[in-house]
Design an enzyme around this catalytic site. Sequence first.
Site, short mmCIF file in Angstrom:
data_model
loop_
_atom_site.label_atom_id
_atom_site.label_comp_id
_atom_site.label_asym_id
_atom_site.label_seq_id
_atom_site.Cartn_x
_atom_site.Cartn_y
_atom_site.Cartn_z
N ASP A 19 0.17 5.08 0.76
CA ASP A 19 0.04 6.10 1.81
C ASP A 19 0.05 5.47 3.19
O ASP A 19 -0.70 4.54 3.48
CB ASP A 19 -1.25 6.90 1.63
CG ASP A 19 -1.25 7.72 0.34
OD1 ASP A 19 -0.16 7.95 -0.21
OD2 ASP A 19 -2.34 8.14 -0.10
N ASP B 29 0.88 -1.15 0.00
CA ASP B 29 0.00 0.00 0.00
C ASP B 29 0.93 1.21 0.00
O ASP B 29 2.07 1.13 0.47
CB ASP B 29 -0.89 -0.03 1.25
CG ASP B 29 -1.85 1.14 1.30
OD1 ASP B 29 -2.57 1.36 0.32
OD2 ASP B 29 -1.87 1.84 2.33
#
Length: 194
Positions: free
Chosen positions: A15, A13
């Site tokens: 952020d 992922d």
Amino acid sequence: MAIAGYNKLIILDRDGVMNAVHNHEPITDPDDWTALPGSMDAIAFLTQADYTVVVAENMSGIGRGKISMQQLNEVHAKMHMQIKKTGGHISGVWFCPHTAAADCSCRKPRAGMVLDILDRLHMKAENTWLVGDSLRDLQAIESVGGHPALVLTGKGKQTLAQEALPEDTQVFDDLLAFAKYRIEQDSPDDEKEA
């Protein structure tokens, strides 16, 4: 000597795992993209250990009109440049542009993005880790038989405190701690003893 990780895939992922997050809003300006401490080194270590590293992110900011494709491409160009400077490589970036209301199959926690990555890269779920800071990241990889890893950066501490994690989730302080652990675990026994 490179570690035999050529058939191993790490999905990140973005952020809260690779970069800092500001007020839970999408980063729209490359100047605002700031790597978390150690995250670029982590990607470099994984790359040099022959892992395939990709990014999979929900990017509902596109669907909400908060960020354009041009802005997203500029942010990713900066991300790729910083990773390259440390000796790392991202083999691809997948993202879901939809809002939750679209009820699409690609938005995590659904597995559409993960399945597409596995198919395109000819990888197996059992050789794949997804590193995230939210429950939806962990659920997306668990649902296809891969391995979930939670980092305590971004929303990770909140996720750990408030959510029931998938049973086999491993928890790490940050992406660098995950990378060091994975490389150590996947090293041949003779390298561990050296």
